[in-house]
Design a protein around this motif. Structure first.
Motif, PDB file in Angstrom:
ATOM      1  N   ARG A 198       0.837  -1.202   0.000  1.00 42.22           N
ATOM      2  CA  ARG A 198       0.000   0.000   0.000  1.00 42.22           C
ATOM      3  C   ARG A 198       0.872   1.251   0.000  1.00 42.22           C
ATOM      4  N   LEU A 199       0.509   2.221  -0.813  1.00 47.70           N
ATOM      5  CA  LEU A 199       1.281   3.459  -0.949  1.00 47.70           C
ATOM      6  C   LEU A 199       0.442   4.622  -0.448  1.00 47.70           C
ATOM      7  N   ARG A 200       0.981   5.392   0.493  1.00 51.23           N
ATOM      8  CA  ARG A 200       0.199   6.408   1.192  1.00 51.23           C
ATOM      9  C   ARG A 200       0.475   7.831   0.716  1.00 51.23           C
ATOM     10  N   SER A 201       1.728   8.227   0.660  1.00 51.16           N
ATOM     11  CA  SER A 201       2.058   9.634   0.410  1.00 51.16           C
ATOM     12  C   SER A 201       3.144   9.748  -0.653  1.00 51.16           C
ATOM     13  N   VAL A 202       3.039  10.812  -1.451  1.00 51.39           N
ATOM     14  CA  VAL A 202       4.056  11.164  -2.441  1.00 51.39           C
ATOM     15  C   VAL A 202       4.430  12.616  -2.205  1.00 51.39           C
ATOM     16  N   VAL A 203       5.717  12.901  -2.205  1.00 52.53           N
ATOM     17  CA  VAL A 203       6.192  14.262  -1.947  1.00 52.53           C
ATOM     18  C   VAL A 203       7.157  14.652  -3.057  1.00 52.53           C
ATOM     19  N   ALA A 204       6.918  15.795  -3.695  1.00 53.21           N
ATOM     20  CA  ALA A 204       7.819  16.312  -4.718  1.00 53.21           C
ATOM     21  C   ALA A 204       8.992  17.028  -4.052  1.00 53.21           C
ATOM     22  N   LEU A 205      10.198  16.710  -4.517  1.00 56.01           N
ATOM     23  CA  LEU A 205      11.403  17.319  -3.970  1.00 56.01           C
ATOM     24  C   LEU A 205      12.053  18.286  -4.951  1.00 56.01           C
ATOM     25  N   GLY A 206      11.409  18.525  -6.073  1.00 55.84           N
ATOM     26  CA  GLY A 206      11.968  19.398  -7.094  1.00 55.84           C
ATOM     27  C   GLY A 206      12.560  18.586  -8.229  1.00 55.84           C
ATOM     28  N   GLY A 207      12.419  19.106  -9.442  1.00 56.67           N
ATOM     29  CA  GLY A 207      12.966  18.411 -10.593  1.00 56.67           C
ATOM     30  C   GLY A 207      12.301  17.065 -10.806  1.00 56.67           C
ATOM     31  N   ASP A 208      13.126  16.022 -10.911  1.00 58.99           N
ATOM     32  CA  ASP A 208      12.598  14.680 -11.184  1.00 58.99           C
ATOM     33  C   ASP A 208      12.616  13.786  -9.956  1.00 58.99           C
ATOM     34  N   ARG A 209      12.652  14.378  -8.760  1.00 60.43           N
ATOM     35  CA  ARG A 209      12.786  13.591  -7.533  1.00 60.43           C
ATOM     36  C   ARG A 209      11.491  13.580  -6.728  1.00 60.43           C
ATOM     37  N   LEU A 210      11.139  12.388  -6.248  1.00 63.60           N
ATOM     38  CA  LEU A 210       9.972  12.203  -5.397  1.00 63.60           C
ATOM     39  C   LEU A 210      10.343  11.368  -4.186  1.00 63.60           C
ATOM     40  N   LEU A 211       9.584  11.554  -3.102  1.00 64.95           N
ATOM     41  CA  LEU A 211       9.567  10.618  -1.978  1.00 64.95           C
ATOM     42  C   LEU A 211       8.273   9.825  -2.039  1.00 64.95           C
ATOM     43  N   LEU A 212       8.340   8.556  -1.688  1.00 66.36           N
ATOM     44  CA  LEU A 212       7.169   7.686  -1.682  1.00 66.36           C
ATOM     45  C   LEU A 212       7.109   6.970  -0.341  1.00 66.36           C
ATOM     46  N   VAL A 213       5.963   7.064   0.334  1.00 73.24           N
ATOM     47  CA  VAL A 213       5.774   6.494   1.668  1.00 73.24           C
ATOM     48  C   VAL A 213       4.808   5.321   1.572  1.00 73.24           C
ATOM     49  N   THR A 214       5.215   4.175   2.106  1.00 77.42           N
ATOM     50  CA  THR A 214       4.347   2.999   2.099  1.00 77.42           C
ATOM     51  C   THR A 214       3.416   3.014   3.313  1.00 77.42           C
ATOM     52  N   SER A 215       2.392   2.148   3.273  1.00 78.82           N
ATOM     53  CA  SER A 215       1.380   2.132   4.332  1.00 78.82           C
ATOM     54  C   SER A 215       0.913   0.707   4.601  1.00 78.82           C
ATOM     55  N   GLU A 216       1.852  -0.136   4.999  1.00 82.43           N
ATOM     56  CA  GLU A 216       1.531  -1.532   5.295  1.00 82.43           C
ATOM     57  C   GLU A 216       1.213  -1.770   6.765  1.00 82.43           C
ATOM     58  N   THR A 217       1.564  -0.831   7.641  1.00 80.54           N
ATOM     59  CA  THR A 217       1.346  -1.024   9.077  1.00 80.54           C
ATOM     60  C   THR A 217       0.120  -0.266   9.570  1.00 80.54           C
ATOM     61  N   ASP A 218      -0.824   0.017   8.660  1.00 80.72           N
ATOM     62  CA  ASP A 218      -2.012   0.780   9.019  1.00 80.72           C
ATOM     63  C   ASP A 218      -3.195  -0.111   9.369  1.00 80.72           C
ATOM     64  N   ARG A 219      -2.932  -1.368   9.679  1.00 82.90           N
ATOM     65  CA  ARG A 219      -3.939  -2.365  10.054  1.00 82.90           C
ATOM     66  C   ARG A 219      -4.725  -2.887   8.861  1.00 82.90           C
ATOM     67  N   ARG A 220      -4.407  -2.436   7.658  1.00 85.57           N
ATOM     68  CA  ARG A 220      -5.055  -2.954   6.466  1.00 85.57           C
ATOM     69  C   ARG A 220      -4.046  -3.565   5.505  1.00 85.57           C
ATOM     70  N   GLY A 221      -2.787  -3.486   5.850  1.00 82.38           N
ATOM     71  CA  GLY A 221      -1.759  -4.051   4.998  1.00 82.38           C
ATOM     72  C   GLY A 221      -1.315  -5.415   5.484  1.00 82.38           C
TER      73      GLY A 221
END
Length: 413
Positions: free
Chosen positions: A375-398
């Protein structure tokens, strides 16, 4: 690899999970350093994801993410993003996080990360990936889809050191701000919360929770209708809305109603907010059983819920720009980079790319990383071609595996 079967009605990403026999193939990524708000150092383990099937098309009109080449090339039209993109996983910033939700990059490249269920905010080191709790947000009452959700830094963070948080209490959802004092002991670095806005309806499901400061330096919040569908069309309720307010929580000049923070209505559960280079606001929200949505937000517009789900073509209601079958998306966070909207999928367990040509898709959406990180929860733009991606497996539904939950670094095209 393992088999997982989950059943039940779908509420904002709940419901049936991966079918039996479907597991996640994962490579082990080395922790890497993030400097200058996202510049990667050596030691990254690249892992690309092939494009999956395009987003499903709605039953009426043109395909969900299509736009003709001739239209995008018309006089005065902005250049369209390429029809095909790519995603490379270039590293892992952190692992073993508990129910991460909101993420706010600090000026030095470190990250503030909210734990939905623990009600804490941690600082994640860019150099080591170590997470240190800076404080616990008083009054957080986790349960269901509620808890400590979105985070945002004040537009004047360099001088005021204010961290904004959207969270669920025993009585409501609210937004508060806290001064972050790095000189105090870890665990005691958050000041007393100053409530900016209270009275957002709460529920077991559909609490919304994403907050972000826009190009106008105003604070925006996506809310949910808590499962009470009528709230979305009730202009006096803060549920099922996108809200716009000053940093102090007051209505903004230019809002549809001068004495209200309601900016748009008719939403089911908004968890993604992002602006493109032309300052247009995009929002992702959960459908019920048929269509998840990406919407282009305009002040005062009615986005249809509960009368409409997906592209219904109803008079007086705004259709989404793109839609997905609910088992392919359950969209949470979004970000804009390289001319495309990047959308995290919870139940869909994939990252969607929606290339833009101005205010419409330039081509069909593409799916990446399908099933690789859960499960993927959050995406954050860092400028240019860079992103952060946060997973969500410990939210009781993963189905958490060793190392979950993670923050990954991506290079996208």
């Amino acid at each position: 690899m393992r088999s997982v079967v989950r059943t039940g009605r779908r509420f904002g990403g709940a419901g049936a999970g991966r079918p039996a026999g479907h597991g996640r193939a994962r490579g082990v990524l080395a922790a890497v350093a993030l400097a200058g708000c996202g510049a990667l150092l050596a030691g990254c383990s690249p892992e690309g994801g092939p494009a999956g099937p395009a987003g499903a098309s709605p039953p009426r009109g043109a395909p969900s993410g299509s736009a003709s080449a001739s239209a995008s090339a018309s006089a005065g039209a902005p250049p369209a993003a390429p029809a095909k993109g790519s995603v490379e996983v270039t590293g892992e910033i952190a692992r073993d996080l508990e129910s991460p939700w909101g993420v706010a990059p600090l000026p030095d490249g470190d990250l503030l990360v909210a734990s939905r269920d623990e009600g804490t905010i941690s600082r994640v080191s860019a150099a080591s990936g170590k997470a240190v709790v800076i404080g616990k947000v008083p009054g957080v009452a986790p349960g269901g889809e509620g808890g400590l959700l979105g985070l945002a830094l004040s537009p004047s963070f360099a001088s005021d050191r204010m961290v904004y948080a959207y969270f669920t209490t025993e009585s409501d959802n609210r937004i508060a701000r806290m001064r972050y004092d790095e000189k105090r002991e870890p665990g005691q670095q958050l000041g007393a919360p100053d409530t900016v806005l209270r009275g957002i309806p709460k529920g077991v499901v559909h609490n919304g929770g994403r907050i972000a400061f826009g190009p106008d330096r105003m604070l925006y919040a996506g809310t949910g209708e808590t499962g009470e569908t009528g709230l979305a069309q009730d202009r006096k309720s803060l549920g099922g809305k996108i809200l716009r307010m000053t940093p102090d929580g007051q209505p903004v000049h230019g809002n549809p109603e001068p004495d209200s923070v309601v900016y748009s209505h008719g939403h089911r559960n908004v968890q993604g907010l992002a602006w493109d280079q032309d300052k247009r606001l995009w929002a992702a929200e959960f459908g019920q059983n048929t269509w998840d949505e990406l919407n282009l937000i305009e002040p005062g517009a009615n986005y249809g819920w509960p009368q409409a789900e997906g592209k219904a073509g109803l008079a007086g209601m705004r259709d989404p720009v793109a839609v997905w079958r609910t088992d392919e998306a359950s969209p949470s966070g979004i970000a804009v980079a390289r001319g495309s909207v990047w959308m995290a999928g919870l139940k869909g367990e994939r990252l969607w790319r929606i290339p833009l040509a101005g205010d419409r898709p330039a081509a069909e959406p593409e799916a990446f990383l399908q099933g690789r990180y859960g499960r993927l929860r959050s995406v954050v733009a860092l400028g240019g071609d860079r992103l952060l991606l946060v997973t969500s497996e410990t939210d009781r539904r993963g189905s958490p595996e060793a190392g979950d939950d993670r923050i990954l670094t991506l290079t996208v095209r």
